[in-house]
Write a protein that holds these residues in place. Structure first.
Motif, mmCIF file in Angstrom:
data_model
loop_
_atom_site.group_PDB
_atom_site.id
_atom_site.type_symbol
_atom_site.label_atom_id
_atom_site.label_comp_id
_atom_site.label_asym_id
_atom_site.label_seq_id
_atom_site.Cartn_x
_atom_site.Cartn_y
_atom_site.Cartn_z
ATOM 1 N N HIS A 175 0.883 -1.169 0.000
ATOM 2 C CA HIS A 175 0.000 0.000 0.000
ATOM 3 C C HIS A 175 0.920 1.218 0.000
ATOM 4 N N ASN A 176 0.963 1.897 -1.107
ATOM 5 C CA ASN A 176 1.932 2.954 -1.410
ATOM 6 C C ASN A 176 3.262 2.301 -1.754
ATOM 7 N N LYS A 177 3.264 1.592 -2.860
ATOM 8 C CA LYS A 177 4.428 0.814 -3.278
ATOM 9 C C LYS A 177 5.681 1.672 -3.423
ATOM 10 N N GLU A 218 8.810 -0.210 -2.017
ATOM 11 C CA GLU A 218 9.745 -0.609 -3.069
ATOM 12 C C GLU A 218 11.063 0.146 -2.926
ATOM 13 N N TYR A 261 2.970 -4.317 -7.139
ATOM 14 C CA TYR A 261 1.647 -3.752 -7.395
ATOM 15 C C TYR A 261 1.280 -2.865 -6.214
ATOM 16 N N ASP A 262 0.410 -1.895 -6.473
ATOM 17 C CA ASP A 262 0.112 -0.873 -5.478
ATOM 18 C C ASP A 262 -1.370 -0.843 -5.141
ATOM 19 N N ARG A 296 -2.828 2.905 -5.222
ATOM 20 C CA ARG A 296 -3.227 3.380 -6.552
ATOM 21 C C ARG A 296 -4.543 2.728 -6.990
ATOM 22 N N CYS A 324 -3.022 -5.071 3.732
ATOM 23 C CA CYS A 324 -2.710 -4.913 2.304
ATOM 24 C C CYS A 324 -3.099 -6.168 1.534
#
Length: 179
Positions: free
Chosen positions: A103-105, A109, A129-130, A133, A171
């Motif tokens: 959640h908020n990659k 990342e 993946y996010d 978004r 998440c």
């Protein structure tokens, strides 16, 4: 195909993700390499099958007031914790071949990339993946798109926010619903 309802609007997603690993980092300070805890939740065939949590000795090894206020961690919590490479040795086999979800990659990342750099480890270009978004697209009318808000919109009551494993679990739940 899944249909989600939000404020009497239907959102359709195709081919929901069935296999992935949700990951969340907490940091000791504002440097992304300063990961001090990690939570991982492994989902296979749409079901949670494994999870992992560890404290990590951050690098650089100091805590800011703000970060400690958010995640509740301080030097005393991680003084005897392993350094990142030892923790990653345990995580790597759990996530092998899976895309990562955060959640908020951008935050998670970048944490992963930066801590790999600090320890001069070869970064394997994980696919991320996010859910943040996706949530903005699926739930445009939420008051905000913070993890606990989106989790609630997906039917998951989150407890212990900013604990890395609790955040990874939320998440994973979100990803199963909207990715």
């Amino acid at each position: 195909m899944k249909t989600l309802t939000n404020n009497s609007k239907c959102f359709k997603t195709y081919l929901p993700m069935k296999d992935f690993a949700a990951i969340d980092f907490e940091t000791a300070n504002f440097q992304r390499s300063s990961v001090c805890s990690v939570g991982v939740v492994v989902v296979r065939n749409g079901e949670i099958v494994d999870s992992f949590y560890s404290l990590i000795q951050p690098e650089p090894n100091f805590y800011t007031y703000w970060c400690s206020q958010i995640n509740g961690l301080c030097n005393e919590d991680t003084d005897d914790a392993p350094v990142f490479p030892y923790v990653w040795e345990q995580i790597e086999p759990l996530i092998e071949g899976l895309p990562l979800v955060a959640h908020n990659k951008v935050f998670d990342e970048n944490c992963l990339k930066e801590v790999f750099k600090v320890y001069q480890m070869d970064y394997p270009d994980y696919v991320f993946y996010d859910t943040l978004r996706a949530a903005r697209r699926v739930f445009p009318h939420l008051e905000n798109h913070q993890l606990h808000t989106v989790a609630a919109a997906c039917g998951y009551q989150m407890e212990n926010h900013h604990h890395a494993l609790a955040d990874a679990e939320a998440c994973a739940w979100i990803a199963r619903e909207i990715l």
